[in-house]
Design a protein around this motif. Sequence first.
Motif, PDB file in Angstrom:
ATOM      1  N   MET A 119       0.825  -1.211   0.000  1.00 46.83           N
ATOM      2  CA  MET A 119       0.000   0.000   0.000  1.00 46.83           C
ATOM      3  C   MET A 119       0.863   1.266   0.000  1.00 46.83           C
ATOM      4  O   MET A 119       0.507   2.265  -0.625  1.00 46.83           O
ATOM      5  CB  MET A 119      -0.926   0.008   1.218  1.00 46.83           C
ATOM      6  N   ALA A 120       1.995   1.225   0.714  1.00 51.12           N
ATOM      7  CA  ALA A 120       2.840   2.415   0.812  1.00 51.12           C
ATOM      8  C   ALA A 120       3.707   2.627  -0.418  1.00 51.12           C
ATOM      9  O   ALA A 120       4.120   3.752  -0.714  1.00 51.12           O
ATOM     10  CB  ALA A 120       3.731   2.307   2.053  1.00 51.12           C
ATOM     11  N   PHE A 171      -9.568  -4.256   5.014  1.00 54.54           N
ATOM     12  CA  PHE A 171     -10.285  -3.021   4.685  1.00 54.54           C
ATOM     13  C   PHE A 171      -9.338  -2.009   4.052  1.00 54.54           C
ATOM     14  O   PHE A 171      -9.688  -1.332   3.075  1.00 54.54           O
ATOM     15  CB  PHE A 171     -10.913  -2.439   5.953  1.00 54.54           C
ATOM     16  N   GLY A 172      -8.114  -1.914   4.602  1.00 48.58           N
ATOM     17  CA  GLY A 172      -7.131  -0.990   4.045  1.00 48.58           C
ATOM     18  C   GLY A 172      -6.772  -1.326   2.610  1.00 48.58           C
ATOM     19  O   GLY A 172      -6.635  -0.436   1.763  1.00 48.58           O
ATOM     20  N   ILE A 173      -6.615  -2.621   2.330  1.00 45.22           N
ATOM     21  CA  ILE A 173      -6.278  -3.048   0.969  1.00 45.22           C
ATOM     22  C   ILE A 173      -7.415  -2.723   0.009  1.00 45.22           C
ATOM     23  O   ILE A 173      -7.189  -2.281  -1.130  1.00 45.22           O
ATOM     24  CB  ILE A 173      -5.965  -4.557   0.948  1.00 45.22           C
ATOM     25  N   ILE A 174      -8.654  -2.907   0.470  1.00 46.26           N
ATOM     26  CA  ILE A 174      -9.813  -2.603  -0.379  1.00 46.26           C
ATOM     27  C   ILE A 174      -9.853  -1.112  -0.703  1.00 46.26           C
ATOM     28  O   ILE A 174     -10.034  -0.714  -1.863  1.00 46.26           O
ATOM     29  CB  ILE A 174     -11.118  -3.038   0.316  1.00 46.26           C
ATOM     30  N   VAL A 177      -8.963   3.388  -4.524  1.00 45.68           N
ATOM     31  CA  VAL A 177      -8.321   4.676  -4.818  1.00 45.68           C
ATOM     32  C   VAL A 177      -7.411   4.558  -6.037  1.00 45.68           C
ATOM     33  O   VAL A 177      -7.431   5.411  -6.937  1.00 45.68           O
ATOM     34  CB  VAL A 177      -7.517   5.165  -3.598  1.00 45.68           C
ATOM     35  N   GLU A 178      -6.618   3.483  -6.103  1.00 47.65           N
ATOM     36  CA  GLU A 178      -5.713   3.295  -7.233  1.00 47.65           C
ATOM     37  C   GLU A 178      -6.482   3.082  -8.536  1.00 47.65           C
ATOM     38  O   GLU A 178      -6.087   3.568  -9.594  1.00 47.65           O
ATOM     39  CB  GLU A 178      -4.793   2.097  -6.971  1.00 47.65           C
ATOM     40  N   THR A 179      -7.587   2.359  -8.471  1.00 46.68           N
ATOM     41  CA  THR A 179      -8.403   2.125  -9.666  1.00 46.68           C
ATOM     42  C   THR A 179      -8.988   3.433 -10.190  1.00 46.68           C
ATOM     43  O   THR A 179      -8.987   3.686 -11.400  1.00 46.68           O
ATOM     44  CB  THR A 179      -9.535   1.132  -9.346  1.00 46.68           C
ATOM     45  N   ARG A 180      -9.463   4.263  -9.278  1.00 52.49           N
ATOM     46  CA  ARG A 180     -10.024   5.553  -9.696  1.00 52.49           C
ATOM     47  C   ARG A 180      -8.948   6.457 -10.306  1.00 52.49           C
ATOM     48  O   ARG A 180      -9.198   7.158 -11.285  1.00 52.49           O
ATOM     49  CB  ARG A 180     -10.674   6.243  -8.501  1.00 52.49           C
TER      50      ARG A 180
END
Length: 310
Positions: free
Chosen positions: A246-247, A291-294, A299-302
Motif C-alpha cells: 500500500m505504501a 479493509f485498508g487493501i480494499i 483509490v488506485e483504480t479511480r
Amino acid sequence: MNLTDFFNSIFTASFVFVVIRVAIPLVCASLSAYTANISGLNNIAVEGIMLMAALMAVLGSFWTNSAWLGLLIAVLTGVVMALAIAFFSMYLGATPILVGIALNTFASSFSVFLLYLFTKNKGTSASLASRILPTVNIPFIKDIPILGQILSGHYVITYIVFIAMILIYILIYKTPLGMRIKAAGLDQEAARSVGINVNRVRIISIIISGIIGALGGAYITMGYMSVFVKNIISGRGWIGIAVQGMAGSSFPVLILTTMLFSVFQAFTNIFLLYNLPSELINTIPYVAVLFGIIVFSVVETRKRKKGEAD
C-alpha cells in the motif's frame, strides 16, 4: 463495555505504551519488505524469516546463556535466509515470489522440527530456560509525567528498532547508496548503464531486510513474550508485506500505515479485558488490513481510470 469505558481506556499513556509495544514486530515486518522491494528484489519470506529468528533467539539464548548472543544468532539466521533469497533469485534465476513461498513453508515446518528436536515438544519452548532482553528506563525522560510513561520502560530492542528505522530512512533518502538502491528498483537496465552494480546493491538491501525481519522475530520471543510457540508470528510478516504494498516507495506512508494497524492491534488488548470472544477479537487487525487493501485498491483504480480519461 460501553463507549465511555472504551474511550477512557484508549486516551491514556498506557494505551500509547501498548501501541508502541505491539508496533515493533509490525514495523520490522513492513521495513523488511520495504528495504528489499525498493531495490527491485521482492521479499515475501518476511513471515518465515521472523519465525525462524524467533525460534533461534530462544535456542541461541539457551545455548549461550546470554540474551545478547541469542539476539545475534537470530540476526544471523535472518541474514542467512535473506542471502538464500538473493542466491536463488539472482544467481539461479528463480522467481523471488516462489522462493519466498518456499522459505515460508520451510520455516513453518522446520521450526516445529527444531522445537521438537531440542524440547521434545511440538508446541512450545517453555521447558527451555531461555533469556529475555532487558528493559530500558531512559534517564530524565522516565521522570516526565505521561511522556515518561510512553517512551521509557520498553525492551531494549524497541529502541534498536527505532534507531534502525531512522538509519534506513537516512540510507535510502540521504546517501549515494540509497540513490543506487532506488535506481536498481526503478529500472535495473538503466541503473547498469550508468555503472551501478545492481546485484551488489540488491544483496545489501536484502541483507538489511533479513536483519530487520530477524529483529522483529527476536523481539516477539525475547520481549513481547518469553517463549517460542508454534507459528508465533501469526501473520505479522504478511501484514508487513501488505503495508509495503500500500505504501509503495514512500517511507513516511509506510510508517504511518504500520502505526495505524498497530493501533488496531492494540485495540484487541482492550477488548479482551471485557471478556469478549477472543476468536472474534483477534481478527480485528486482519480485518483492518483487508479493509485498508480494499480502500487502497479503490483509490488506485479511480486514479488509473481518471488518468486514462485524461
